[in-house]
Motif scaffolding. Structure first.
Motif, PDB file in Angstrom:
ATOM      1  N   PHE A 175      -3.710   8.146 -14.838  1.00 32.27           N
ATOM      2  CA  PHE A 175      -2.804   7.084 -15.284  1.00 32.27           C
ATOM      3  C   PHE A 175      -2.819   5.896 -14.324  1.00 32.27           C
ATOM      4  CE2 PHE A 175      -0.344  10.894 -16.953  1.00 32.27           C
ATOM      5  CZ  PHE A 175      -1.012  10.855 -18.162  1.00 32.27           C
ATOM      6  N   GLU A 176      -3.324   6.119 -13.120  1.00 28.86           N
ATOM      7  CA  GLU A 176      -3.510   5.023 -12.169  1.00 28.86           C
ATOM      8  C   GLU A 176      -4.918   5.155 -11.617  1.00 28.86           C
ATOM      9  OE1 GLU A 176      -1.214   2.801 -11.609  1.00 28.86           O
ATOM     10  OE2 GLU A 176       0.732   3.753 -11.963  1.00 28.86           O
ATOM     11  N   THR A 177      -5.509   4.017 -11.221  1.00 25.64           N
ATOM     12  CA  THR A 177      -6.835   4.054 -10.612  1.00 25.64           C
ATOM     13  C   THR A 177      -6.679   3.807  -9.116  1.00 25.64           C
ATOM     14  OG1 THR A 177      -7.443   2.863 -12.598  1.00 25.64           O
ATOM     15  CG2 THR A 177      -9.181   3.250 -11.013  1.00 25.64           C
ATOM     16  N   THR A 217       0.868  -1.170   0.000  1.00 27.12           N
ATOM     17  CA  THR A 217       0.000   0.000   0.000  1.00 27.12           C
ATOM     18  C   THR A 217       0.906   1.222   0.000  1.00 27.12           C
ATOM     19  OG1 THR A 217      -1.652  -1.220   1.223  1.00 27.12           O
ATOM     20  CG2 THR A 217      -1.864   1.170   1.205  1.00 27.12           C
ATOM     21  N   VAL A 218       0.845   2.003  -1.093  1.00 25.82           N
ATOM     22  CA  VAL A 218       1.784   3.122  -1.210  1.00 25.82           C
ATOM     23  C   VAL A 218       1.121   4.471  -0.933  1.00 25.82           C
ATOM     24  CG1 VAL A 218       3.257   1.848  -2.798  1.00 25.82           C
ATOM     25  CG2 VAL A 218       1.520   3.366  -3.706  1.00 25.82           C
ATOM     26  N   VAL A 219      -0.224   4.522  -0.981  1.00 23.45           N
ATOM     27  CA  VAL A 219      -0.945   5.734  -0.598  1.00 23.45           C
ATOM     28  C   VAL A 219      -2.096   5.307   0.302  1.00 23.45           C
ATOM     29  CG1 VAL A 219      -2.341   7.674  -1.407  1.00 23.45           C
ATOM     30  CG2 VAL A 219      -0.396   6.921  -2.766  1.00 23.45           C
ATOM     31  N   GLY A 275       7.867  15.663  -0.149  1.00 26.33           N
ATOM     32  CA  GLY A 275       8.174  14.473   0.643  1.00 26.33           C
ATOM     33  C   GLY A 275       9.392  13.781   0.080  1.00 26.33           C
ATOM     34  N   PRO A 276       9.964  12.864   0.841  1.00 30.79           N
ATOM     35  CA  PRO A 276      11.150  12.167   0.353  1.00 30.79           C
ATOM     36  C   PRO A 276      10.791  11.242  -0.799  1.00 30.79           C
ATOM     37  CG  PRO A 276      10.416  11.197   2.408  1.00 30.79           C
ATOM     38  CD  PRO A 276       9.560  12.397   2.180  1.00 30.79           C
ATOM     39  N   SER A 277      11.779  10.822  -1.550  1.00 33.03           N
ATOM     40  CA  SER A 277      11.548   9.937  -2.678  1.00 33.03           C
ATOM     41  C   SER A 277      10.906   8.631  -2.201  1.00 33.03           C
ATOM     42  CB  SER A 277      12.896   9.691  -3.352  1.00 33.03           C
ATOM     43  OG  SER A 277      12.841   8.539  -4.118  1.00 33.03           O
ATOM     44  N   GLY A 278       9.890   8.185  -2.927  1.00 34.27           N
ATOM     45  CA  GLY A 278       9.237   6.921  -2.583  1.00 34.27           C
ATOM     46  C   GLY A 278       8.053   7.059  -1.635  1.00 34.27           C
ATOM     47  N   CYS A 279       7.668   8.300  -1.285  1.00 36.12           N
ATOM     48  CA  CYS A 279       6.591   8.455  -0.309  1.00 36.12           C
ATOM     49  C   CYS A 279       5.219   8.447  -0.980  1.00 36.12           C
ATOM     50  CB  CYS A 279       6.778   9.731   0.501  1.00 36.12           C
ATOM     51  SG  CYS A 279       6.510  11.224  -0.446  1.00 36.12           S
ATOM     52  N   GLY A 280       5.166   8.395  -2.307  1.00 35.48           N
ATOM     53  CA  GLY A 280       3.879   8.265  -2.977  1.00 35.48           C
ATOM     54  C   GLY A 280       3.376   9.515  -3.679  1.00 35.48           C
ATOM     55  N   LYS A 281       4.210  10.536  -3.786  1.00 34.74           N
ATOM     56  CA  LYS A 281       3.775  11.794  -4.420  1.00 34.74           C
ATOM     57  C   LYS A 281       3.350  11.568  -5.862  1.00 34.74           C
ATOM     58  CE  LYS A 281       7.893  13.568  -3.999  1.00 34.74           C
ATOM     59  NZ  LYS A 281       8.735  12.547  -3.378  1.00 34.74           N
ATOM     60  N   THR A 282       4.240  10.906  -6.628  1.00 33.80           N
ATOM     61  CA  THR A 282       3.941  10.668  -8.039  1.00 33.80           C
ATOM     62  C   THR A 282       2.684   9.828  -8.191  1.00 33.80           C
ATOM     63  OG1 THR A 282       6.256  10.853  -8.646  1.00 33.80           O
ATOM     64  CG2 THR A 282       4.846   9.648 -10.159  1.00 33.80           C
ATOM     65  N   THR A 283       2.532   8.841  -7.324  1.00 31.90           N
ATOM     66  CA  THR A 283       1.364   7.966  -7.420  1.00 31.90           C
ATOM     67  C   THR A 283       0.068   8.769  -7.253  1.00 31.90           C
ATOM     68  OG1 THR A 283       2.715   6.180  -6.527  1.00 31.90           O
ATOM     69  CG2 THR A 283       0.346   5.849  -6.535  1.00 31.90           C
ATOM     70  N   VAL A 284       0.031   9.686  -6.283  1.00 28.43           N
ATOM     71  CA  VAL A 284      -1.176  10.500  -6.101  1.00 28.43           C
ATOM     72  C   VAL A 284      -1.414  11.359  -7.345  1.00 28.43           C
ATOM     73  CG1 VAL A 284      -2.284  12.294  -4.730  1.00 28.43           C
ATOM     74  CG2 VAL A 284      -0.927  10.537  -3.592  1.00 28.43           C
TER      75      VAL A 284
HETATM   76  N1  LIG Z   1       3.525   0.725 -11.010  1.00 31.90           N
HETATM   77  C1  LIG Z   1       4.007   0.410  -9.786  1.00 31.90           C
HETATM   78  N2  LIG Z   1       4.072  -0.864  -9.381  1.00 31.90           N
HETATM   79  C2  LIG Z   1       4.554  -1.189  -8.154  1.00 31.90           C
HETATM   80  N3  LIG Z   1       4.997  -0.305  -7.265  1.00 31.90           N
HETATM   81  C3  LIG Z   1       4.949   0.989  -7.590  1.00 31.90           C
HETATM   82  C4  LIG Z   1       4.468   1.426  -8.875  1.00 31.90           C
HETATM   83  N4  LIG Z   1       4.551   2.774  -8.927  1.00 31.90           N
HETATM   84  C5  LIG Z   1       5.065   3.164  -7.741  1.00 31.90           C
HETATM   85  N5  LIG Z   1       5.309   2.107  -6.947  1.00 31.90           N
HETATM   86  C6  LIG Z   1       5.848   2.159  -5.572  1.00 31.90           C
HETATM   87  O1  LIG Z   1       5.118   3.101  -4.847  1.00 31.90           O
HETATM   88  C7  LIG Z   1       5.961   3.842  -3.978  1.00 31.90           C
HETATM   89  C8  LIG Z   1       5.749   5.320  -4.182  1.00 31.90           C
HETATM   90  O2  LIG Z   1       6.234   5.669  -5.442  1.00 31.90           O
HETATM   91  P1  LIG Z   1       6.118   7.132  -6.039  1.00 31.90           P
HETATM   92  O3  LIG Z   1       4.704   7.571  -5.981  1.00 31.90           O
HETATM   93  O4  LIG Z   1       6.755   7.128  -7.370  1.00 31.90           O
HETATM   94  O5  LIG Z   1       6.996   7.947  -5.008  1.00 31.90           O
HETATM   95  P2  LIG Z   1       7.576   9.426  -5.137  1.00 31.90           P
HETATM   96  O6  LIG Z   1       7.048  10.048  -6.375  1.00 31.90           O
HETATM   97  O7  LIG Z   1       7.121  10.120  -3.899  1.00 31.90           O
HETATM   98  O8  LIG Z   1       9.055   9.281  -5.153  1.00 31.90           O
HETATM   99  C9  LIG Z   1       7.373   3.389  -4.241  1.00 31.90           C
HETATM  100  O9  LIG Z   1       7.765   2.513  -3.219  1.00 31.90           O
HETATM  101  C10 LIG Z   1       7.274   2.672  -5.552  1.00 31.90           C
HETATM  102  O10 LIG Z   1       8.185   1.606  -5.587  1.00 31.90           O
END
Ligand SMILES: Nc1ncnc2c1ncn2[C@@H]1O[C@H](COP(=O)(O)OP(=O)(O)O)[C@@H](O)[C@H]1O
Ligand SMILES: [Mg+2]
Lengths: 352, 275
Positions: free
Chosen positions: A52-54, A17-19, A36-45
């Motif tokens: 691009f993601e649901t 669970t990333v978000v 936030g630090p890298s990997g905290c879920g910013k891009t995912t949100v």
């Molecule tokens: N398509 C994906 N499949 C699996 N894990 C993902 C995917 N996209 C992102 N993640 C994971 O979700 C977490 C958050 O990623 P991301 O939103 O890119 O972080 P940020 O942009 O804050 O650096 C990371 O641990 C990343 O490995």
């Protein structure tokens, strides 16, 4: 009135669970940053807002309409990527015109709009160049114009400045803010750089492990962090173990400090307090009413700032002072007093 | 101080080059000697005079073009989809694409004949058109290793995923994204794959002769058995054709967008200005 609303968003990739529990309201015309630090879920949100993601659960509304299940191509959202992502086979003009052609705009109108957009980013003279003929900063400007040309509802930027060198980064940052205000477009900006987030935004969302830790104006985030993580991540801190003496005062570094702002603390409880390096000085300034005795460990001349490390009761404390012509560098080994005001004492939340 | 002339390496290089060039020169020389006592292009003229030659060449060229079209339509969307959606399966797909190099064409065509023969529910080999379809499919299979590699390399050179997202955020459907963004950016890769497909299919012998098609490959072999000078002329022309293909591939591959295919004028000098 909220224009962009994220309600209770959760996103999992398989077991990760990333978000989680992400709530956000962005007003029309507002500029919000995710920090936030890298990997905290910013891009995912951001990618969920773009389509691009649901989300695994929760909903996204734009302008009152539920877009949670709408494909990206129908959301009318402008996106700028870290790697520019200009179409290599198209000239600057064609890149900017792409969204307009897709929307079926008449030729003449496209030409006017493209010229207008190129004017906005001051690259009108390079309309016939191809991406490979331009610098990174120029390409990112074109990417911005391309995203804005179809007049999207929202502008999303994912670390757009991270690939650029320092000087261009600041100038493009200012341009982005100026253009955003000129067009009044609601904007979400992702960055891991606190200076970037604090300088450009109306509000900042500090993210930590997939959650929005604190949402507030840059001043609120910096001056009044509500979680331990925000306090540590944004700016530099000197922290001290302390104890609540009475509802009116706390005890730390050998002193009782009367602080009427924290009346809700239970006497006897251990707490952590913090002082920003720039709140401290080795000379009393007007208003400084408290001081701690210490010894200079070393000091560094940084141009506009003099940074000193002071040993206070066995603990290393950073002190940042503005440089002035008459300032002298503190000498290692000398005794010193560290001055501050009681209003600068941050009582850190016990929440991680 | 100039370095010593690398005599030994030069000699080895020359010997290596001679190994390829001498037979070529000898063949060319031989092809010019059809008329006793003088050098002439008589053998070439007689090849071009033959209706059969033009017939088989036309047939093979058509079949090869069909194979290119079919190959592109299969390989481009596959490579795109794999890179976009299942990037982890890429090594598997790459291995699969190499299968035609491992399985001999003879095995392939015997398989076809058995599968699509007279007793099949899809008896392709029973009709002229059906056999032609089978031939084109065979050519596609033979060229897949080259076509897939060329296209996949072309896609590796651009960031397919991000470009797709950029196009989508601007309102483009998946189809429009492929047509306006992906396809133009891998065009040179597709052209390379197409030339390779063409040169493989044009002279293909095994599948073509076992399916008994009136094509260029079997014709070449037949000529070799029946005549002396014409096969040499044909061999030289085949070489020339391959070389032209290579040059065109190179020209397409190194072309930048916004440039002509062949630049007659000096290239416009472009300076990278700082923004
Ligand atoms: N398509 C994906 N499949 C699996 N894990 C993902 C995917 N996209 C992102 N993640 C994971 O979700 C977490 C958050 O990623 P991301 O939103 O890119 O972080 P940020 O942009 O804050 O650096 C990371 O641990 C990343 O490995
Ligand atoms: Mg990111």
């Amino acid at each position: 009135m909220s224009f962009l609303t994220l309600k209770n968003i959760t996103k999992s990739f398989g077991p990760n669970t990333v978000v989680r529990d992400f709530d956000l309201n962005v007003a029309s015309g507002e500029f919000v940053s995710f920090l936030g630090p890298s990997g905290c879920g910013k891009t995912t949100v951001l990618r969920m807002i773009a389509g691009f993601e649901t989300p695994s659960s929760g909903s996204i509304h734009v302008g009152g309409m539920d877009v949670t299940a709408l494909p990206a191509s129908r959301r009318k959202i402008g996106m700028v990527f870290q790697a520019y992502a200009l179409f290599p086979n198209m000239s600057v003009r064609d890149n900017v015109a792409f969204g307009l052609k897709i929307a079926g705009m008449p030729r003449a109108e496209i030409d006017t709009r493209v010229a207008e957009m190129l004017d906005l980013i001051s690259l009108g003279s390079l309309a016939d160049r191809y991406p490979y003929q331009m610098s990174g900063g120029q390409q990112q400007r074109v990417a911005l114009a391309r995203a804005l040309a179809p007049r999207p509802n929202l502008l999303l930027l994912d670390e757009p400045l991270s690939a650029l060198d320092a000087q261009i980064r600041t100038s493009l940052r200012d341009d982005i803010r100026r253009i955003q205000q000129e067009l009044g477009i609601t904007t979400v900006f992702v960055t891991h750089d606190q200076e970037e987030a604090l300088s450009i935004s109306d509000r900042v969302v500090v993210m930590h492990k997939g959650r929005a830790d604190q949402i507030g104006t840059p001043a609120q985030i910096y001056n009044r962090p509500t979680t331990r993580f925000v306090a540590d991540f944004v700016g530099k801190l000197n922290t001290f173990e302390a104890r609540v003496e009475s509802p009116q005062s706390i005890f730390f570094a050998g002193q009782n400090i009367h602080d009427p702002r924290h009346t809700d603390l239970t006497p006897g409880a251990p707490i952590t307090v913090a002082l920003r390096p720039e709140a401290l000085s080795l000379r009393p300034r007007p208003g400084d009413d408290l001081s701690l005795p210490g010894r200079v460990l070393h000091s560094t001349f940084l141009g506009s700032v003099i940074r000193a490390q002071i040993d206070v009761a066995g603990q290393q404390v950073s002190v940042d002072m503005f440089n002035r012509a008459d300032a002298t560098l503190p000498v290692a080994g000398d005794m010193a007093e560290v001055w501050f005001t009681r209003g600068d004492v941050l009582v850190l939340p016990s929440v991680m | 101080m100039s370095r010593r002339f690398p005599l030994l390496s030069t000699l080895i290089a020359l010997a290596g080059a001679a190994f390829f060039i001498v037979p070529l020169i000898a063949t060319f020389n031989f092809s010019l000697r059809m008329k006793r006592g003088e050098l002439s292009f008589e053998a070439y003229r007689s090849v071009f005079d033959s209706d059969v030659f033009l017939g088989v060449l036309g047939f093979s060229a058509t079949a090869s073009l069909m194979a290119i079209l079919m190959g592109v339509l299969i390989v481009v969307p596959t490579a795109y989809w794999v890179r976009l959606r299942v990037p982890r399966a890429r090594p598997v797909i790459e291995f699969l694409s190499l299968m035609p190099l491992i399985i001999p064409p003879v095995v392939l065509v015997f398989g076809y004949v058995r599968l699509y023969g007279s007793s099949s529910i899809l008896p392709l080999t029973m009709t002229e058109a059906g056999t032609n379809v089978l031939l084109v499919i065979g050519y596609v299979v033979l060229s897949v290793p080259y076509m897939y590699r060329a296209v996949d390399n072309g896609m590796a050179a651009i960031d397919i995923a991000t470009l797709t997202e950029a196009a989508e955020s601007l309102g483009a459907s998946r189809l429009r994204t492929i047509v306006f963004v992906i396809f133009p950016n891998i065009r040179s890769a597709i052209v390379s794959g197409a030339f390779l497909t063409f040169s493989i299919s044009l002279g293909e012998f095994v599948i073509t002769s076992l399916l008994n098609r009136p094509a260029f490959g079997p014709y070449l072999v037949q000529m070799g058995q029946d005549f002396a000078y014409q096969p040499a002329a044909l061999a030289i022309m085949a070489f020339a054709f391959t070389w032209i293909c290579m040059v065109l591939m190179e020209a397409f591959a190194t072309r930048k967008p916004g440039q002509r295919l062949l630049q007659w004028r000096a290239p416009r000098s472009v300076t990278k200005a700082k923004s």
